[in-house]
Structures are given as C-alpha cells and as structure tokens.
Design a protein around this motif. Structure first.
Motif, PDB file in Angstrom:
ATOM      1  N   LEU A  42       0.834  -1.201   0.000  1.00 51.53           N
ATOM      2  CA  LEU A  42       0.000   0.000   0.000  1.00 51.53           C
ATOM      3  C   LEU A  42       0.878   1.263   0.000  1.00 51.53           C
ATOM      4  N   SER A  43       1.872   1.268   0.882  1.00 52.54           N
ATOM      5  CA  SER A  43       2.693   2.475   0.991  1.00 52.54           C
ATOM      6  C   SER A  43       3.550   2.668  -0.254  1.00 52.54           C
ATOM      7  N   ALA A  44       3.998   1.573  -0.878  1.00 59.32           N
ATOM      8  CA  ALA A  44       4.822   1.702  -2.089  1.00 59.32           C
ATOM      9  C   ALA A  44       4.024   2.379  -3.198  1.00 59.32           C
ATOM     10  N   ALA A  45       2.768   1.940  -3.384  1.00 59.96           N
ATOM     11  CA  ALA A  45       1.946   2.526  -4.449  1.00 59.96           C
ATOM     12  C   ALA A  45       1.596   3.974  -4.137  1.00 59.96           C
ATOM     13  N   ILE A  46       1.330   4.260  -2.879  1.00 57.23           N
ATOM     14  CA  ILE A  46       0.962   5.626  -2.489  1.00 57.23           C
ATOM     15  C   ILE A  46       2.148   6.574  -2.665  1.00 57.23           C
ATOM     16  N   LEU A  47       3.324   6.103  -2.280  1.00 58.19           N
ATOM     17  CA  LEU A  47       4.536   6.913  -2.425  1.00 58.19           C
ATOM     18  C   LEU A  47       4.804   7.204  -3.893  1.00 58.19           C
ATOM     19  N   ASP A  48       4.629   6.174  -4.711  1.00 58.17           N
ATOM     20  CA  ASP A  48       4.843   6.286  -6.145  1.00 58.17           C
ATOM     21  C   ASP A  48       3.934   7.353  -6.766  1.00 58.17           C
ATOM     22  N   ALA A  49       2.759   7.516  -6.178  1.00 60.84           N
ATOM     23  CA  ALA A  49       1.798   8.494  -6.703  1.00 60.84           C
ATOM     24  C   ALA A  49       2.087   9.913  -6.212  1.00 60.84           C
ATOM     25  N   GLY A  50       3.167  10.068  -5.421  1.00 67.24           N
ATOM     26  CA  GLY A  50       3.609  11.409  -5.050  1.00 67.24           C
ATOM     27  C   GLY A  50       3.090  11.927  -3.718  1.00 67.24           C
ATOM     28  N   PHE A  51       2.431  11.081  -2.948  1.00 64.03           N
ATOM     29  CA  PHE A  51       1.962  11.524  -1.634  1.00 64.03           C
ATOM     30  C   PHE A  51       3.084  11.430  -0.605  1.00 64.03           C
ATOM     31  N   ASP A  52       2.955  12.221   0.462  1.00 67.12           N
ATOM     32  CA  ASP A  52       3.776  11.983   1.641  1.00 67.12           C
ATOM     33  C   ASP A  52       3.121  10.813   2.373  1.00 67.12           C
ATOM     34  N   VAL A  53       3.930   9.918   2.897  1.00 68.19           N
ATOM     35  CA  VAL A  53       3.353   8.738   3.535  1.00 68.19           C
ATOM     36  C   VAL A  53       4.188   8.338   4.741  1.00 68.19           C
ATOM     37  N   LYS A  54       3.492   7.908   5.786  1.00 66.12           N
ATOM     38  CA  LYS A  54       4.186   7.335   6.943  1.00 66.12           C
ATOM     39  C   LYS A  54       3.449   6.082   7.368  1.00 66.12           C
ATOM     40  N   HIS A  96       6.758  -4.294  16.554  1.00 68.84           N
ATOM     41  CA  HIS A  96       7.354  -5.622  16.444  1.00 68.84           C
ATOM     42  C   HIS A  96       7.471  -6.235  17.837  1.00 68.84           C
ATOM     43  N   GLY A  97       8.213  -7.337  17.886  1.00 69.24           N
ATOM     44  CA  GLY A  97       8.582  -7.885  19.193  1.00 69.24           C
ATOM     45  C   GLY A  97       7.609  -8.944  19.649  1.00 69.24           C
ATOM     46  N   MET A  98       7.089  -8.767  20.845  1.00 70.41           N
ATOM     47  CA  MET A  98       6.237  -9.785  21.453  1.00 70.41           C
ATOM     48  C   MET A  98       5.052 -10.141  20.560  1.00 70.41           C
ATOM     49  N   SER A  99       4.601  -9.191  19.770  1.00 71.72           N
ATOM     50  CA  SER A  99       3.384  -9.398  19.003  1.00 71.72           C
ATOM     51  C   SER A  99       3.545 -10.459  17.914  1.00 71.72           C
ATOM     52  N   GLN A 100       4.790 -10.892  17.664  1.00 72.17           N
ATOM     53  CA  GLN A 100       4.990 -11.903  16.615  1.00 72.17           C
ATOM     54  C   GLN A 100       4.457 -13.267  17.011  1.00 72.17           C
ATOM     55  N   ARG A 101       4.266 -13.502  18.302  1.00 70.89           N
ATOM     56  CA  ARG A 101       3.971 -14.856  18.753  1.00 70.89           C
ATOM     57  C   ARG A 101       2.474 -15.119  18.899  1.00 70.89           C
ATOM     58  N   GLY A 102       1.740 -14.969  17.801  1.00 74.40           N
ATOM     59  CA  GLY A 102       0.321 -15.300  17.856  1.00 74.40           C
ATOM     60  C   GLY A 102      -0.530 -14.275  18.574  1.00 74.40           C
ATOM     61  N   GLY A 103       0.052 -13.136  18.912  1.00 70.78           N
ATOM     62  CA  GLY A 103      -0.719 -12.091  19.572  1.00 70.78           C
ATOM     63  C   GLY A 103      -1.382 -11.183  18.535  1.00 70.78           C
ATOM     64  N   SER A 104      -2.140 -10.214  19.031  1.00 75.30           N
ATOM     65  CA  SER A 104      -2.758  -9.239  18.136  1.00 75.30           C
ATOM     66  C   SER A 104      -1.668  -8.373  17.511  1.00 75.30           C
ATOM     67  N   VAL A 105      -1.811  -8.053  16.230  1.00 73.37           N
ATOM     68  CA  VAL A 105      -0.843  -7.156  15.590  1.00 73.37           C
ATOM     69  C   VAL A 105      -1.584  -6.029  14.873  1.00 73.37           C
ATOM     70  N   SER A 106      -0.874  -4.919  14.684  1.00 67.38           N
ATOM     71  CA  SER A 106      -1.490  -3.860  13.894  1.00 67.38           C
ATOM     72  C   SER A 106      -0.423  -3.084  13.166  1.00 67.38           C
ATOM     73  N   SER A 107      -0.784  -2.578  11.993  1.00 67.48           N
ATOM     74  CA  SER A 107       0.100  -1.618  11.339  1.00 67.48           C
ATOM     75  C   SER A 107      -0.761  -0.498  10.782  1.00 67.48           C
ATOM     76  N   GLU A 108      -0.131   0.619  10.579  1.00 66.54           N
ATOM     77  CA  GLU A 108      -0.889   1.823  10.292  1.00 66.54           C
ATOM     78  C   GLU A 108      -0.252   2.566   9.137  1.00 66.54           C
ATOM     79  N   ILE A 109      -1.087   3.159   8.323  1.00 64.55           N
ATOM     80  CA  ILE A 109      -0.543   3.948   7.226  1.00 64.55           C
ATOM     81  C   ILE A 109      -1.322   5.246   7.114  1.00 64.55           C
ATOM     82  N   ARG A 110      -0.565   6.330   6.965  1.00 65.30           N
ATOM     83  CA  ARG A 110      -1.180   7.644   6.853  1.00 65.30           C
ATOM     84  C   ARG A 110      -0.589   8.318   5.621  1.00 65.30           C
ATOM     85  N   PHE A 111      -1.434   8.928   4.792  1.00 68.71           N
ATOM     86  CA  PHE A 111      -0.877   9.644   3.643  1.00 68.71           C
ATOM     87  C   PHE A 111      -1.668  10.903   3.323  1.00 68.71           C
TER      88      PHE A 111
END
Lengths: 190, 595
Positions: A22-34, A39-54
């Motif tokens: 998602l971020s690669a395509a958004i960046l390619d289109a000229g938006f600012d993106v973050k 990471h860490g403990m969440s790798q072991r079957g716990g809840s995970v989340s990632s976020e994207i803002r553009f």
C-alpha cells in the motif's frame, strides 16, 4: 487532510506485506506517507497492527483512536477489538475468518458470537471471505492481498499502480499469484 | 532517489553514507533491524555480539584502530554497556564513533521505560535525537562529523516510533572515509588514574565547546507560525506536537539535545506568553527551561509515563477528546502472545508445571518469558538478561537459611541469554556451592527478537557458517558436575530430568535441545542431530477423543476445542508434529498422520 488506514490481525497473517504494498503505491503516486508497526512480542500469535497515513504532509506515524478512515481486519474478533479506532463516518473491511486465542482454545471462554452483526450496527462494514478465496487460489497466505484489493476498491485508489508495487516487493515466484489475489479483491467491492 | 524506509533502515543507510567500517550490536526491540540492515551493505562489517558491553567494546577497539564504528542496542542494553561507555567518554575516539540507544516509551516490548537521554549528561557526551526516518539518516551522517570534530562518541537516541515507523527518505551517496593511521597513544587511551585525571579535564573542555556548538547547530531551530504560544519538543514528540497543534503554535525543534542549547531555549521562552515542553518520559528539557523562564508548562500538565501521542497532547493542551466508533467489549477476548505450534519450550513447561507447588521459578528475558501466561503461569520473577541463574541462587540461599521454607529454585534462560550474561551467573552459583536447578532452553537462535543468529546458532549475521558454541562444554568447564541434555519434545525424558535434578544437592544444569520452529538456517550437523525435524503432523482420531481437554494444558495454539462436538481437532495448517499433545493424551486419540 490525511487519509488514515489501520490494518489489524493476528501475528503471521501478513499485515506488514499489505502495508508495504500500500505504501509503495501511495509513495509512487507522489503523496507523503508514513507507516508504523509494532514488532517484538506481538509476533507470537498475539494481536498485531500496522498503520498507514498519507496526504500532502504527514507528521505523526501513528493513528489514534477515533481517527482511522478505514479499519482493515484480517480476523473477525480483531475487528471488534479495534473498532474504536474508526471515525464515526469511517468504514471497516473484515475478513470473516476466526482465529482462536489462547483463552478461547482451551475452552475457558467461547469465541464471541454475533461479531459481524455487532460491527454492522456500529459502522459501515464490508464482510469479506478472503481466507476462503485465498484457499481457492491455492495459498491461504494471499488472504492479505485479497483484502488489499478490496481496500483499494473501497477507497477508490485503483488509479495507483499496485501491480508495480507487487512486482517490486514480492518474491518472484509469488508475483502472479499475488496479482491474481489482488484482482480477486478488487472485484469484491461494488 | 527517494525511498520509504523505517527509522532503523534509515539509520543503516546513514551508516553506509557516513562511511562506517564496523558495526556491532546485540538484538533488542526496537533496535534489532539496525544491524540487520547494516549487514546488507557489503562495504561495512556487521557482527552480532553476545551482549551489548561486548558490542560497544568491539566498537571502541575499531575506533582506536582508526575505523568508523557504530554500536546499536535497546535502552536497557546501554546499562550493560555502561562500563566501557563511561571511560570511552573520557578517552575520546580515533575513528569517529556512535552509540545508538533505542528507547521504549510505552514499553511495547521492554521491562522498563528508562529515559536514556540521561546517559548523555551522565557520561558527558553529545547527543542527537531524530524525529523521523529522513532525520535518522541525515543526523547519523552528521553524528559521525561531530564525533570526529569533538573527539567523542556520540549518543544517538531513537525511540520505538522512530525505529519502526516508515517515512520517505532522500538517499545520498556513500563517502569512503580512509582509515586513520594507527599510532600508539598512551596518554589518550590507557585510562589508568594518572591519565584519567588529565582526561577528566579534557571532558569538561569538550563540554564547554559543545555548549557553544549546540546554540548554532542546524538541528536546533525555530518554526514560526505567528502564535503567542510556543512549543519545545525533540524526537518523535515534535511530530506528535505538529499533528495535535499544527500551525496554532510556534515551535523550537531540538535535534542536538546534549548539551542543551540553553540560550536558544531561554530566548525562545522569552518571546511567548506560555511555552509547552512536550517530551516523553523524563522532564529533561523542562528542568532546564524552568530554571530561567517562568512561563514554562511541562509535566505539571503532561504525563511522565507512556508515549506523548497526539491524543495525549490534545487532551492535555486543548482539553479535547476524540471520539470514534464505540467498541463492544463483549465482542472480543484477550489474545496474548503465546508459544508457537511446535515451540520446544512447550514440553518443558508442561512437565515443569506439574511440580508447581514445590518449586520457585526464576525467569529471564526471551520467548520463554511467555510461560508467565496461560496455561503455564510459570514464573515467579523476571528482572533482566542473565538474572535468572544469579537471582535464583540468592533466593535459594535465603530459603535454605529459613527453616520454614522447603522450596527448590528452578532458574530458566535461553541459549542467547546464556551467552549474553548467563555464563557469569552460573559461574557464581557453582563457585559458591549453590544447589539450584539451572535450565538452559537451547533453541539454537535468538527467538523473541525475530530469529537472530548467536554464538550457538552456527551462523554469523550475513549467513556464513561459523563455530557453534558448546553450551554443555561451557558448563562442564566452569565446574558443573550434574548436566542432563534432553529433547524437550520427549516428555518422559524431560520429566525424568526434572525429577533427577530435584533430588540433587549440588548445582545442576538441564539443557533442552531442540531448535526454534522458526529457525530457518541449518547446517549438515544439525540435520544429523535433529533427524525427525518437523516430518509429519499429528491428527486426532475423532472416535477416540473423549473431550477431556488434557491436551489443551499443553497450551498449543494448533489444538482447537470444538464446544459443540466436545472434541479436539488439530489445525493442520499450523501443526508441525512436535508430538507433545500425542504424549499427553490419556486415550491415545492423537496419532501421527500417515505420510
């Protein structure tokens, strides 16, 4: 104004690849993106989340409660857990797949019933059978890219070059499969 | 060229562009990916060290020998490395040198929330704090210039959100920096007291020069929006402040933060009706600002703990609460992290759990700290890396002196933790004639941080095959007489070893020997050793399953209890066939799948 997308799921479901594409395509289109992930403990079957803002200019990499335009959930109960991140007029895309947690597995507490209906009563909700569709495509892992396709359609981002993003970020032998999965996802939203 | 990079990737890129020759680190969230990314550049030598002190010492040697060097670690790692740091701060550098500390406001994956900005003042070394990926790269390049110009290691402080957030970065080119010709310099590097006393004065002279420099550093600047209210912030707090308050305030952005630009701060404060100091954790900028200015608001309003995210700032400054969709707590239950399907720690903790009433368990840092949760509940305390053997020994001493107590200490750590600081701890126990049971869960990898190689894994960071450190050999060499090596997936063997150790009155060691289910790289010897590595899955014979749930006490996420049928099934997507549940089932209802 920035657009805020939060992706949630269970460790190992591929939230990070979906945000990367998602971020690669958004960046390619000229938006600012973050984007941001924990990471860490969440790798072991716990809840995970990632976020994207553009948008034109993005400061904070994190999305606060009540600020997401879209919540994409790769797992049913995780959608319920994170629904308070969505703006009142936001939307949710949820994979109707259940993954037990340690507390539901050992039978102490049942996996909650009626989540889909509850979500629909709170916010505009698209329920997607992405895991089922991914298995039909021959690899359960592409569930994430099916969900990405649905997200792109729901957000009207089809004009961005996701095929290029897939080609540049996915291992060669999985490129075609991921493109197929992405297209399957696109078709799921009217 | 523009790329989207995490802060950690940007730091690695910065090291590349700055002409770094050598980097060393011990993995620790959120710093781990810095060295992993540095290792992708063939121009730099990257090495995992067994612990942070060793990493920094290797970096110090590289600097003295004339190379550019960098050490990276999480905040608590700097505690381990503090000893060499404080003296290297006296000697100064030959080749420029930077120490990266990755702090964790909010403690996403850490045991404490210490604010390592305090180390800069404590060690009297310059400090920089980037706010985003672009700054992480650019500032790191400049950090090496500052290290060279001021003859000092530079503390480079990042936080979780800088490390693990991605943003756009304009890339530069690598500038090759020639090695500085080595010349023996006794008066600079041999920190005996007579020289230390001279160096001590040089440290103060250097600080005075840095105090002048910081006032004009390009990393400390004002942003004017025509407001009567000012905000001073550094690091990620600056981005959060912009997000929350935007153009309604003026900003003093600080990037070079030790020594603080005192005049700049005082002059800034004088221009505004009021000034908010927005910083995570300790009130470091605030404490200075308040000495000269009366209109400063800091921790009187903002919390000391956690992250200073935009919602916190909005709540504190604007009394605004953002309301989103309301959630329904009946629709979700907890999902704590747990041992993976096939995790070799499972069998051991299942068997140890049967002794729960007799024993006290001293824990340590690693995946096995997840045994603190359901269904094991197997940890009485957890302090820091390597502390289980030594704290267990101390506790056993008191229990043995106390006639009302009859408890045995079982101390637990993993292979990477054993190499980190566990060897010293075990040495203490055996030297002092302790009688604890010391368990080394050897899964042949540094697991929790994401499968980094270590001195026992057989590989170096770039994948080259190397010597496998012999844990059993180390234990024998320091004088342990009672050692048992077990396959933790073999429950009988594991149970026998625990019973055997409980009967002993001298220091004992149990080594559980089975690789992490996520370990990717094996050499030929490994395959000889672990012949049945994940060959066939396990399945439930539905007609034999009585629904007794005995297998669920293993805590395996592949076991699913079907409440309607009152039977257990095994998720074939995740089962790897470790056979732990198969051995637990009292009705022989779990069998190996036919191949």
């Amino acid at each position: 104004m920035n657009t805020n997308i939060k992706l949630v799921g269970v460790g190992g479901q591929g939230t990070i690849l979906a945000t990367t594409l998602l971020s690669a395509a958004i960046l390619d289109a000229g938006f600012d993106v973050k984007m941001s992930e924990i990471h860490g403990m969440s790798q072991r079957g716990g809840s995970v989340s990632s976020e994207i803002r553009f948008g034109d200019k993005v400061y904070s990499p994190v999305i606060m409660k009540g600020n997401a335009d879209v919540l994409v959930s790769f797992e049913l109960m995780e959608a319920a857990r994170n629904v308070d991140y969505i703006k009142k007029d936001g939307i949710i895309l949820v994979n109707n797949h259940k993954i037990n947690s340690m507390v539901t597995l050992n039978g102490k507490v049942p996996y909650p019933k009626g989540i889909e209906e509850d979500l629909k009563s709170r916010v505009k909700t698209y329920v997607i059978n992405a895991t089922e569709l991914a298995i039909k495509l021959g690899n359960v892992k592409v569930m994430n890219v099916i969900m990405l396709g649905a997200l792109v359609k729901a957000m009207k981002l089809e004009h961005l070059d996701f095929i290029k993003a897939i080609r540049e970020n996915v291992k060669e032998k999985f490129i075609d499969l991921n493109i197929t999965a992405f297209n399957v996802g696109l078709e799921l939203i009217e | 060229m523009k790329k989207i990079l995490t802060g950690n990737q940007a730091i690695a890129r910065g090291a590349y562009e700055a002409g770094v020759h050598f980097a060393s680190a011990y993995p620790g969230t959120p710093s781990t990916e810095i060295l992993e990314n540095i290792s992708q550049y063939k121009e730099m030598t990257a090495e995992w060290a067994p612990n942070e002190k060793v990493a920094l010492e290797a970096v110090i040697g590289a600097s003295i020998a004339g190379g550019r060097s960098l050490a990276a670690m999480k905040h608590v790692g700097v505690n381990v490395a503090a000893d060499p740091l404080f003296t290297f701060a006296y000697t100064g550098v030959t080749g420029a040198s930077v120490l990266i500390t990755a702090d964790e406001p909010g403690m996403h994956s850490s045991q404490n929330e210490q604010d390592n900005r305090n180390y800069a003042k404590f060690a009297k070394i310059p400090m920089m704090e980037p706010a985003n990926s672009q700054e992480a790269k650019d500032m790191l390049v400049d950090a090496f210039n500052i290290s060279k110009d001021f003859d000092s290691i530079v503390l480079f402080r990042v936080t979780t959100r800088v490390c693990h957030s991605k943003g756009t970065v304009e890339l530069g080119e690598r500038v090759e920096v020639p090695f500085i010709k080595y010349e023996k310099n006794f008066d600079k590097f041999v920190a005996v007291p007579s020289i230390g006393r001279k160096l001590r004065h040089k440290v103060e002279e250097r600080l005075n020069k840095l105090k002048e420099y910081t006032e004009t550093s390009k990393w400390n600047y004002e942003v004017t929006n025509g407001s009567k209210v000012g905000v001073i912030a550094s690091g990620i707090s600056y981005e959060y402040a912009w997000e929350a308050l935007g153009e309604t305030v003026d900003y003093l952005k600080l990037g070079f933060t030790y020594p603080l630009p005192e005049k700049l701060i005082t002059d800034f404060c004088a221009k505004y009706d009021k000034v908010y100091i927005i910083e995570e954790n300790d009130p470091i900028i605030e404490e200075f600002a308040k000495t000269n200015s009366k209109n400063v608001i800091g921790k009187d309003l903002f919390p000391y703990t956690g992250e200073m995210t935009p919602d916190v700032i909005k709540r504190c400054v604007l009394s605004q609460n953002v309301e989103g969709v309301e959630s329904n707590p009946e629709m979700f239950v907890g999902r704590p992290p747990t041992f993976c399907s096939g995790c070799p720690h499972r069998g051991f903790f299942y068997e140890l759990g049967k002794k729960r009433k007799k024993i006290v368990v001293a824990g340590d840092i690693g995946c096995y700290s997840l045994a603190v949760g359901e269904p094991y509940g197997m940890m009485d305390w957890l302090i820091c890396m390597g502390a289980s053997f030594s704290s267990g020994h101390g506790a056993q001493r008191i229990f043995d002196m106390n006639p009302d107590e009859d408890r045995r200490l079982v101390s637990i750590m993993g292979d990477s933790t054993f190499f980190h600081t566990g060897i010293n701890s075990l040495l203490n126990t055996v030297y002092n004639g302790g009688n604890t049971i010391n368990v080394i869960l050897d899964n042949r990898i540094t697991g929790m941080t994401g499968q980094q190689d270590n001195p026992g894994s057989g590989f170096k960071i770039q994948g080259e095959v190397t010597t496998i450190g012999n844990i059993e050999g180390v234990c024998r060499a320091i004088g342990i007489k009672h050692i048992r090596r077990v396959n933790p997936n073999d429950l009988q063997q594991t149970k026998d070893a625990i019973n055997w150790a409980l009967e002993l009155e001298e220091t004992s060691v149990i080594i559980t020997d089975w690789p992490c289910v996520l370990k990717k790289k094996y050499n030929d010897d490994d395959y000889d050793m672990y012949k049945d590595l994940w060959q066939t899955k396990d399945i439930v014979l539905e007609d034999k399953c009585t629904g007794c749930k005995a297998c669920l006490r293993s805590g395996c996420p592949s076991l699913i209890f079907d409440a309607d049928k009152k039977k257990v099934t095994i998720d074939s997507n995740t089962c790897v066939g470790c056979d732990v549940c198969l051995q637990i089932c009292p009705f022989d209802a779990i069998v190996k799948e036919e191949k």
